[in-house]
Motif scaffolding. Sequence first.
Motif, PDB file in Angstrom:
ATOM      1  N   LEU A 220       0.856  -1.182   0.000  1.00 28.33           N
ATOM      2  CA  LEU A 220       0.000   0.000   0.000  1.00 28.33           C
ATOM      3  C   LEU A 220       0.890   1.230   0.000  1.00 28.33           C
ATOM      4  N   LYS A 221       0.653   2.140  -0.918  1.00 29.50           N
ATOM      5  CA  LYS A 221       1.419   3.385  -0.960  1.00 29.50           C
ATOM      6  C   LYS A 221       0.461   4.516  -0.594  1.00 29.50           C
ATOM      7  N   VAL A 222       0.641   5.052   0.599  1.00 30.44           N
ATOM      8  CA  VAL A 222      -0.349   5.981   1.158  1.00 30.44           C
ATOM      9  C   VAL A 222       0.329   7.229   1.713  1.00 30.44           C
ATOM     10  N   SER A 223      -0.417   8.323   1.739  1.00 32.58           N
ATOM     11  CA  SER A 223       0.041   9.549   2.385  1.00 32.58           C
ATOM     12  C   SER A 223      -0.086   9.381   3.904  1.00 32.58           C
ATOM     13  N   LYS A 224       0.459  10.343   4.633  1.00 29.71           N
ATOM     14  CA  LYS A 224       0.354  10.284   6.099  1.00 29.71           C
ATOM     15  C   LYS A 224      -1.109  10.324   6.531  1.00 29.71           C
ATOM     16  N   GLU A 225      -1.904  11.127   5.852  1.00 31.65           N
ATOM     17  CA  GLU A 225      -3.327  11.232   6.199  1.00 31.65           C
ATOM     18  C   GLU A 225      -4.053   9.911   5.895  1.00 31.65           C
ATOM     19  N   GLN A 226      -3.777   9.318   4.736  1.00 32.60           N
ATOM     20  CA  GLN A 226      -4.403   8.035   4.389  1.00 32.60           C
ATOM     21  C   GLN A 226      -3.986   6.943   5.365  1.00 32.60           C
ATOM     22  N   TYR A 227      -2.726   6.977   5.782  1.00 37.07           N
ATOM     23  CA  TYR A 227      -2.233   5.963   6.724  1.00 37.07           C
ATOM     24  C   TYR A 227      -3.015   6.027   8.034  1.00 37.07           C
ATOM     25  N   GLU A 229      -6.005   6.830   8.486  1.00 37.26           N
ATOM     26  CA  GLU A 229      -7.383   6.363   8.319  1.00 37.26           C
ATOM     27  C   GLU A 229      -7.475   4.859   8.043  1.00 37.26           C
ATOM     28  N   LEU A 230      -6.340   4.225   7.793  1.00 41.02           N
ATOM     29  CA  LEU A 230      -6.330   2.794   7.456  1.00 41.02           C
ATOM     30  C   LEU A 230      -6.650   1.919   8.655  1.00 41.02           C
ATOM     31  N   ASP A 231      -7.314   0.792   8.386  1.00 40.12           N
ATOM     32  CA  ASP A 231      -7.401  -0.308   9.351  1.00 40.12           C
ATOM     33  C   ASP A 231      -6.040  -1.022   9.312  1.00 40.12           C
ATOM     34  N   HIS A 232      -5.340  -1.042  10.424  1.00 43.86           N
ATOM     35  CA  HIS A 232      -3.977  -1.584  10.471  1.00 43.86           C
ATOM     36  C   HIS A 232      -3.924  -3.082  10.774  1.00 43.86           C
ATOM     37  N   THR A 233      -5.095  -3.713  10.846  1.00 47.06           N
ATOM     38  CA  THR A 233      -5.161  -5.111  11.281  1.00 47.06           C
ATOM     39  C   THR A 233      -4.282  -6.031  10.431  1.00 47.06           C
ATOM     40  N   TYR A 234      -4.270  -5.802   9.106  1.00 45.27           N
ATOM     41  CA  TYR A 234      -3.581  -6.725   8.203  1.00 45.27           C
ATOM     42  C   TYR A 234      -2.288  -6.138   7.620  1.00 45.27           C
ATOM     43  N   ILE A 235      -1.744  -5.142   8.295  1.00 51.54           N
ATOM     44  CA  ILE A 235      -0.472  -4.564   7.873  1.00 51.54           C
ATOM     45  C   ILE A 235       0.658  -5.226   8.655  1.00 51.54           C
ATOM     46  N   LEU A 236       1.588  -5.848   7.934  1.00 50.10           N
ATOM     47  CA  LEU A 236       2.688  -6.566   8.580  1.00 50.10           C
ATOM     48  C   LEU A 236       3.817  -5.633   8.985  1.00 50.10           C
ATOM     49  N   LYS A 237       4.198  -4.737   8.066  1.00 55.52           N
ATOM     50  CA  LYS A 237       5.274  -3.786   8.332  1.00 55.52           C
ATOM     51  C   LYS A 237       4.972  -2.486   7.579  1.00 55.52           C
ATOM     52  N   TYR A 245       3.912   6.545   3.463  1.00 54.56           N
ATOM     53  CA  TYR A 245       4.300   5.206   3.905  1.00 54.56           C
ATOM     54  C   TYR A 245       4.091   4.177   2.791  1.00 54.56           C
ATOM     55  N   ARG A 246       4.968   3.170   2.797  1.00 57.78           N
ATOM     56  CA  ARG A 246       4.730   1.924   2.072  1.00 57.78           C
ATOM     57  C   ARG A 246       4.402   0.877   3.132  1.00 57.78           C
ATOM     58  N   CYS A 247       3.279   0.234   2.984  1.00 57.87           N
ATOM     59  CA  CYS A 247       2.825  -0.745   3.980  1.00 57.87           C
ATOM     60  C   CYS A 247       2.696  -2.116   3.326  1.00 57.87           C
ATOM     61  N   LEU A 248       3.250  -3.125   3.972  1.00 58.42           N
ATOM     62  CA  LEU A 248       3.169  -4.496   3.468  1.00 58.42           C
ATOM     63  C   LEU A 248       1.997  -5.207   4.111  1.00 58.42           C
ATOM     64  N   THR A 249       1.152  -5.819   3.282  1.00 58.17           N
ATOM     65  CA  THR A 249       0.009  -6.580   3.782  1.00 58.17           C
ATOM     66  C   THR A 249      -0.032  -7.953   3.145  1.00 58.17           C
ATOM     67  N   ASP A 250      -0.592  -8.915   3.868  1.00 59.11           N
ATOM     68  CA  ASP A 250      -0.838 -10.236   3.293  1.00 59.11           C
ATOM     69  C   ASP A 250      -2.326 -10.424   2.998  1.00 59.11           C
ATOM     70  N   GLN A 251      -3.075  -9.313   3.037  1.00 59.38           N
ATOM     71  CA  GLN A 251      -4.516  -9.335   2.725  1.00 59.38           C
ATOM     72  C   GLN A 251      -4.817  -8.190   1.750  1.00 59.38           C
ATOM     73  N   ILE A 262      -6.809   4.291  -2.540  1.00 61.56           N
ATOM     74  CA  ILE A 262      -5.366   4.242  -2.290  1.00 61.56           C
ATOM     75  C   ILE A 262      -4.654   3.405  -3.358  1.00 61.56           C
ATOM     76  N   VAL A 263      -3.366   3.653  -3.496  1.00 62.33           N
ATOM     77  CA  VAL A 263      -2.553   2.915  -4.457  1.00 62.33           C
ATOM     78  C   VAL A 263      -2.125   1.587  -3.825  1.00 62.33           C
ATOM     79  N   ILE A 264      -2.429   0.490  -4.501  1.00 64.03           N
ATOM     80  CA  ILE A 264      -2.050  -0.840  -4.021  1.00 64.03           C
ATOM     81  C   ILE A 264      -1.312  -1.547  -5.150  1.00 64.03           C
TER      82      ILE A 264
END
Length: 282
Positions: A220-227, A229-237, A245-251, A262-264
């Motif tokens: 996930l490539k998100v702005s600070k504001e988008q980050y 607002e995200l549900d962080h449940t499935y974000i690994l790092k 932020y670049r966020c790694l998810t397995d979902q 958002i850009v995925i």
Amino acid sequence: MVKLEKVKKQYKDFELDCSMEIKEGWITGLVGQNGAGKSTAFKAMLGLIRSDSGKIEILGKTPELLGKEEREQIGVVMAGSGFNGYLSINDLIPIFDAMYQKFDKAWFLKECEKFKLPLKKKIKEFSTGMNRKLQILAALSHDAKLLILDEPTAGLDVVAREQILNMLREYMEMPGRSILISSHISSDLEGFCDDLYMIDNGKIVLHEETDRLLEEYGVLKVSKEQYQELDHTYILKKHKDTFGYRCLTDQKQFYQENYPGIVIEKGNIDELITIMIQGEKI
């Protein structure tokens, strides 16, 4: 074929703490940066170094109990090692014939001709690619059930790397065989391995089947504001960038369905490794 359970080896400035399994009929990749512990793990499973604790099984036995018959069922290519440079391939053939009951001289010579490896030339005069091909042919020449290959494509150009991977694909056409292969060129292994272990600083930080890694993981490539607002449940790092932020998810699908703005990106193995190793936990 191979199983490591909580295997530890302590050095002055490095500790291996590793659990992994190589299943029959599978190609398993071990990826990580140089110095992450790939070679140490290989040496431990082959009994080349003695682990401090944990359990290792290879072909159903501990490394120290492997007999000549079991060792002939293992083909090995270790990073930084090779044959005596003053020998030629013609010199090696009687050595292989004496070492391995199932050494296939005819096949070996045919493959040497196919890959244009000179039989009379001293090995010290071989290029890096020629040396790697010779090492792999030697490992494949005696009907091994298990190949353990430490960085076999290191230092090779794209064409030579693909030639070696094709040789290994042909090897796996026979049932009952397995390959464990390491590489810091992780993109080589994306379309080759059934599953991947990721190692960093001596520890396994991720294990996943390759298909799931490529299909269900995403960045996930998100702005600070988008980050925020995200549900962080499935974000690994997460990894901080200039844009956010670049966020790694397995979902990946969860975020595609719930955050269409958002850009995925699918993300390649190298990018997943970067975020897993350099990123922060949520």
